[in-house]
Design a protein around this motif. Structure first.
Motif, mmCIF file in Angstrom:
data_model
loop_
_atom_site.group_PDB
_atom_site.id
_atom_site.type_symbol
_atom_site.label_atom_id
_atom_site.label_comp_id
_atom_site.label_asym_id
_atom_site.label_seq_id
_atom_site.Cartn_x
_atom_site.Cartn_y
_atom_site.Cartn_z
ATOM 1 N N GLY A 123 0.810 -1.205 0.000
ATOM 2 C CA GLY A 123 0.000 0.000 0.000
ATOM 3 C C GLY A 123 0.847 1.260 0.000
ATOM 4 N N GLN A 124 1.943 1.237 0.766
ATOM 5 C CA GLN A 124 2.845 2.398 0.787
ATOM 6 C C GLN A 124 3.494 2.597 -0.572
ATOM 7 N N THR A 147 -4.359 -1.288 -7.411
ATOM 8 C CA THR A 147 -4.630 -1.933 -6.117
ATOM 9 C C THR A 147 -4.349 -3.427 -6.149
ATOM 10 N N LEU A 150 -3.284 -5.525 -2.973
ATOM 11 C CA LEU A 150 -3.723 -4.921 -1.719
ATOM 12 C C LEU A 150 -4.929 -5.680 -1.193
ATOM 13 N N GLY A 154 -7.346 -1.916 2.006
ATOM 14 C CA GLY A 154 -6.304 -1.142 1.333
ATOM 15 C C GLY A 154 -6.767 -0.644 -0.022
ATOM 16 N N GLU A 155 -7.515 -1.505 -0.717
ATOM 17 C CA GLU A 155 -8.045 -1.128 -2.027
ATOM 18 C C GLU A 155 -9.050 0.007 -1.870
#
Length: 262
Positions: A123-124, A147, A150, A154-155
């Protein structure tokens, strides 16, 4: 004038025609999501629009001086090569510390500029790639399966970030999605691709299209679930359906009509 427009675009890999007779246009400020099965030419389409791949036929018109920010599908950072997030933002064009700090804050990476790129989570990393793309102050942001890899929260968080960027900067967004059944609810249009444009329209129209169901209908009643993150936790009245808080929507096709935000 459209920011970028393809008319009757064809792209070949060797003798194979990967994209056939694609016509599409991206207007200022709109969010367009491209969905399609693996091998349908989604990444090829983005690379052709960016001018990285040559067209075998048709043409692509870009607005004069168009600034495009590109978020690639993934970036392999060699762990042997030490590079901090701050230095990464200055590739290939050096940016001021102030600009770097501002864009990192925008994507939720404030204070992280000293981190090694190789140490970033998935994610980062996506946020770092987005930050670098935003430094160009793009009129168009192109994202290739941003995404992928993820988890679902996170998405949803990344989609929310994209919506905020669009709202703040007014940039148009062309995003290739790996998840056939979950599309950002803020999409103005969805283009269903399988070597050619099968169908396109609002998320609701596409989810009901027979061409979409023929391609992706198995196991989901052909439903295009929409990410409904913006209002999930604000307006839960007593009459709210108990399932309205799950973000997947795969099992609740009867919800899909209610949550599209134009």
């Amino acid at each position: 004038m459209s920011l970028i427009a393809a008319s009757h675009l064809c792209v070949r890999h060797g003798a194979t025609e990967v994209l056939h007779d694609i016509s599409l246009a991206l207007e200022p400020g709109e969010i367009v999501t491209v969905v399609g099965p693996n091998g349908s030419g989604k990444s090829t389409l983005l690379r052709a629009l960016l001018g990285i791949l040559p067209a075998a036929g048709g043409r692509i018109a870009r607005a004069p001086g168009l600034r495009i920010g590109y978020v690639p599908q993934r970036l392999m950072i060699d762990r042997i090569l030490p590079i901090t997030l701050r230095r990464f933002l200055s590739l290939p064009v050096r940016v001021s510390d102030a600009a770097a700090q501002a864009v990192l804050k925008r994507v939720g990476l404030e204070g992280q500029s000293g981190l090694q790129m190789a140490a970033l989570s998935g994610g980062q990393m996506q946020r770092a790639l987005l930050a670098r793309a935003l430094l160009a102050e793009p009129q168009v942001l192109m994202l290739d399966e941003p995404t992928q890899g993820l988890d679902q929260p996170g998405e949803a968080a990344f989609y929310r970030l994209i919506e905020e960027v669009r709202a703040e900067t007014g940039c148009a967004i062309l995003m290739v999605s790996h998840d056939l059944h979950v599309v950002m609810a803020a999409s103005d249009r969805v283009i269903c691709l399988n070597g050619h444009v099968c169908c396109e329209g609002t998320p609701q129209v596409v989810s009901d299209a027979p061409e979409y169901r023929a391609l992706f209908g198995l196991g989901t009643q052909g439903a295009l679930a929409l990410y409904r993150h913006e209002h999930d936790h604000d307006h839960a009245g007593p009459a709210e359906d108990p399932h309205a808080h799950d973000h997947h929507g795969h099992d609740h096709p009867h919800h899909h009509g209610h949550h599209h935000h134009a």
